[in-house]
Design a protein around this motif. Sequence first.
Motif, PDB file in Angstrom:
ATOM      1  N   ASP A 229      47.810  39.935  40.119  1.00  0.00           N
ATOM      2  CA  ASP A 229      48.903  40.462  40.924  1.00  0.00           C
ATOM      3  C   ASP A 229      48.407  40.762  42.341  1.00  0.00           C
ATOM      4  O   ASP A 229      47.366  41.400  42.535  1.00  0.00           O
ATOM      5  N   GLY A 231      49.965  42.637  44.456  1.00  0.00           N
ATOM      6  CA  GLY A 231      50.610  43.848  44.949  1.00  0.00           C
ATOM      7  C   GLY A 231      49.677  44.803  45.661  1.00  0.00           C
ATOM      8  O   GLY A 231      50.041  45.398  46.674  1.00  0.00           O
ATOM      9  N   SER A 232      48.457  44.957  45.145  1.00  0.00           N
ATOM     10  CA  SER A 232      47.513  45.904  45.749  1.00  0.00           C
ATOM     11  C   SER A 232      46.424  45.224  46.567  1.00  0.00           C
ATOM     12  O   SER A 232      45.455  45.870  46.952  1.00  0.00           O
ATOM     13  N   GLN A 234      46.758  43.599  49.563  1.00  0.00           N
ATOM     14  CA  GLN A 234      46.907  43.538  51.016  1.00  0.00           C
ATOM     15  C   GLN A 234      45.849  44.378  51.704  1.00  0.00           C
ATOM     16  O   GLN A 234      45.571  45.509  51.325  1.00  0.00           O
TER      17      GLN A 234
END
Length: 376
Positions: A229, A231-232, A234
């Motif tokens: 994923d 999501g974290s 960046q």
Amino acid sequence: MKALIAATAMAVLASSGFAQESPVALAEAAVAQFHDAHSRLEAAQSASDRVKALTGVVQAYEEGLEAMRSGLRQVSLREAELSREFADESGQYAQLLGILVGMKPDASPEALVHPSGPLGQARAGMLVASVAPTVQAQVEDMRVRLEEVQILRELQNEALETLSQGLQEVQQARTELSQAMSDRTDLPQRFTTTPERIKTLIDSSETLEAFASGLAVMDVVDGISPLPDLGSAQGSWPMPVPGRMLRNFNEADAAGVKRPGWLWAARPLSLVTTPWPATLRYKGPFLDYGNVIILEPANDVLLILAGLDEVYGDIGAVLPAGTAVGLMGGAAPDLDDFVENATQGTGVSLSETLYIEVREGGQPVNPEHWFAGAPL
């Protein structure tokens, strides 16, 4: 000999008050890094995952070369500094010695009975006594600096022997890595395509944006090898290759042309790696960008790397983070060129350029949103 040089160097550093990041320490560290890289190259021959092992070897040699550049440069600067000090002080010492010789005590009766003899002798003796400790301290300081020069030259000789071997072995490691990448068959495939489809897309695309957009909508078989994923992720990606910023996002070049990505300067033949697990969507030449690698770390996110000289991998394969995807261009320096550029601080050390673009949902975004410690 190496241990003796290191022990003597540390003693000189302690007596002369130099910090750990002295020219001697830098040169020793560079030699140690090359020896470590050599050991890793030997171990890579029998590694179960030769691609991973050889990637680490090439990176170790690149770090060793960078350390060697810094070490040789600092050694050269320090030796030049000491030479200037000796040249400046030699005249002063010659004058001082001449004065002291002229003022040597004279215990002859003629000197003692002369009206000004005893007083002159007393003054001379007092002056010599006051000057002697200072002269002794300066002589001791010069002895320490002469030892430092000797150590620097011995380290230079050892560094050059190590560097000569290292320049050959890093090229060997790059060649073996290229072959290992060509032979690799263990990576999962997220999709397959045909050269004809890719060629059709290239022929119909007049810009990198159009080509990337076309790739994004090509069929992908999901679920075969899910990606982590994003999501974290960046702001956490490492740079694909060490270097420095030439032009920032949407910054105009000399001709006023703006590109929605970074132009990044790198050293010749540097290894380029993927910063995050990703599907390899494309590798090969495109327009005037040179060789291009397009990676897909997640659906609707593309990482474009353009300007490579050599590219690795199979289209559709899922690459782990840190996987080598290619090499920058340029020529390998020979020993003389490397030493000259390192000691003089000249040369085209960051002569290659990599274009880095990130696209989300078909639109370019500033790469600083993804890469850690976005450079200014």
